[in-house]
Design an enzyme around this catalytic site. Structure first.
Site, PDB file in Angstrom:
ATOM      1  N   LEU A 185      21.804 -40.889  -7.424  1.00  0.00           N
ATOM      2  CA  LEU A 185      20.751 -39.878  -7.495  1.00  0.00           C
ATOM      3  C   LEU A 185      21.336 -38.479  -7.297  1.00  0.00           C
ATOM      4  O   LEU A 185      20.807 -37.673  -6.537  1.00  0.00           O
ATOM      5  CB  LEU A 185      19.645 -40.134  -6.460  1.00  0.00           C
ATOM      6  CG  LEU A 185      18.767 -41.352  -6.740  1.00  0.00           C
ATOM      7  CD1 LEU A 185      17.688 -41.466  -5.680  1.00  0.00           C
ATOM      8  CD2 LEU A 185      18.140 -41.283  -8.120  1.00  0.00           C
ATOM      9  N   CYS A 186      22.458 -38.236  -7.945  1.00  0.00           N
ATOM     10  CA  CYS A 186      23.031 -36.902  -7.848  1.00  0.00           C
ATOM     11  C   CYS A 186      23.479 -36.441  -9.237  1.00  0.00           C
ATOM     12  O   CYS A 186      24.575 -35.935  -9.417  1.00  0.00           O
ATOM     13  CB  CYS A 186      24.177 -36.859  -6.847  1.00  0.00           C
ATOM     14  SG  CYS A 186      25.329 -38.234  -7.002  1.00  0.00           S
TER      15      CYS A 186
END
Lengths: 288, 139
Positions: free
Chosen positions: A87-88
């Site tokens: 999630l980056c």
């Protein structure tokens, strides 16, 4: 045509997601700030240390330390610094792409050392052998964690397992930009004894122990500091990437909620119109 | 109080640990303990883990437990770069004592141990314990 209840349920779902992404955005922002402070705090130390290194070289000490020795390159070690968590955005993808490019360019064999879960899983999925993997250091980036990695690298180099060691990490440029970079860790590239700077610093230092022995204490520390710097920068880049990714996720969620709300209203209105029509036509039928 | 002082700082990777005027500094060199006064020639020393002491202009002493590192003497200033630095009140005495015991046991066994690592751990533990004795005093 979905019922109003279905749409309302979806709106609620998206709202929940937005809440999560928004929280993650704010957490990443706070962690980014801390990582940046860390990177800045380490800078004077790193600068002083490399200044000593240059002074030692300037003193004319014959640099024959094993960590400086250029050997014919038969096997190259590549340390790939990724993150444990996702999630980056394209943070890990960028690093892995750069690492892949590096491996292609090498004529020698490349052995992989991964830091962080994402790099490990990626190479395992590709069924590429990994020589060694380390977990990503904690957010505090403690010196012991970095020391474990740098010590291993130094041992692998001096034992002859690798003849050159490079490090792939995300160099932090700004919140919106980080750059996947590969730099050479070992053998330590000799600092250029740039004429003007050397003259300016022409303080003749004395050393205790003797310059050559001092080098033995200095070089491992230098590698450790370089590794520390890269890991901290990588952490800052990761948090920045997550912050941006979560910001755009939050924005998308808001757009989606708007669109769904509009749809909800339209469906609701259509339903009411239909009902009124039904009532009116029913009443008209009775009057006749 | 005309005694001359120089600027003294201790840097770690995490922070600027200390920055003071000092009358003298006594530090644990790899080749033995040494003392730095004002006007010392430019020098670079390798340090081993141990107790470091500096005297403030008003005559009080500051004790710090430092890790491996370097001490650089320049014209007007002295800088210590070290992996770790702790003041007496920051030291967990029990933890240091446990670490000391562990390291000693490992050194006794002699087989299958990373000797230099155990040695370094022992030095660090002893440094902490020594400095911790000054807790509450001196500062």
């Amino acid at each position: 045509m979905p019922s109003t209840r279905d749409i309302r349920r979806r709106i609620r779902g998206v709202k929940n997601i937005r809440q999560v992404t928004k929280a993650m955005n704010m957490i990443a922002a706070a962690r980014l700030r801390r990582a940046q402070t860390k990177a800045e705090a380490a800078r004077p130390y790193a600068e002083r240390l490399s200044a000593i290194l240059q002074d030692v070289f300037a003193s004319g000490a014959s640099a024959r330390h094993p960590l400086l020795a250029q050997r014919p390159v038969k096997r190259v070690g590549l340390v790939v610094v990724s993150s444990d968590r996702g999630l980056c955005g394209s943070f890990n993808a960028g690093i892995l792409r750069e690492a892949g490019r590096f491996v292609e360019e090498q004529t020698a064999d490349v052995g992989l050392i991964t830091v962080g879960r994402k790099a490990r899983e990626f190479f395992q999925r590709m069924e590429i052998t990994i020589d060694q993997s380390f977990p990503q250091p904690s957010r505090e980036v403690r010196l012991e964690e970095v020391g474990a990695i740098s010590k291993q690298i130094i041992t692998d180099y001096t034992s002859g397992k690798y003849d050159q060691i490079h490090l792939a990490y995300a160099r932090f440029i700004s919140v919106l930009k980080s750059e996947p970079t590969v730099t050479q860790l070992l053998p330590i590239p000799k600092p250029e004894t740039d004429g003007a700077a050397a003259v300016a610093r022409m303080v003749a230092y004395q050393f205790e122990p003797e310059a050559e022995e001092l080098l033995g204490a200095l070089l491992p520390q230098y590698v450790e500091v370089l590794a520390y710097g890269s890991l901290v920068e990588s952490l800052a880049s990761e948090q920045a990437a997550r912050m941006v990714a979560m910001k755009s996720a939050t924005d998308s969620a808001s757009d989606m909620i708007d669109a769904l709300t509009r749809k909800y209203n339209r469906v609701r209105q259509t339903a009411i119109t239909t009902q009124i029509l039904e009532v009116v036509s029913g009443a008209e039928a009775l009057e006749e | 109080m005309a005694e001359k002082t120089f600027q003294f700082e201790i840097l770690t990777l995490q922070r600027e640990f200390l920055r003071e005027e000092a009358r003298f500094v006594i530090a644990p060199g790899q080749e033995g303990v040494f003392e730095i006064l004002t006007g010392h020639a430019p020098f670079v020393f390798a340090l081993k883990p141990g107790p470091l002491r500096m005297r403030l202009p008003e005559g009080k002493d500051v004790h710090v437990a430092i890790g491996t590192g370097f001490l650089i003497v320049q014209k007007e200033s002295v800088t210590v770069l070290t992996r770790s630095a702790e003041r007496p009140e920051e030291i967990d005495i029990e933890r240091a004592a446990r670490a000391k015991q562990r390291a000693e046991e490992r050194l006794q066994k002699r087989e299958d141990v990373d000797f230099s690592r155990a040695q370094a751990a022992l030095e660090r533990a002893i440094a902490r314990l020594k400095v911790a004795e000054h807790s509450g005093k001196g500062l």
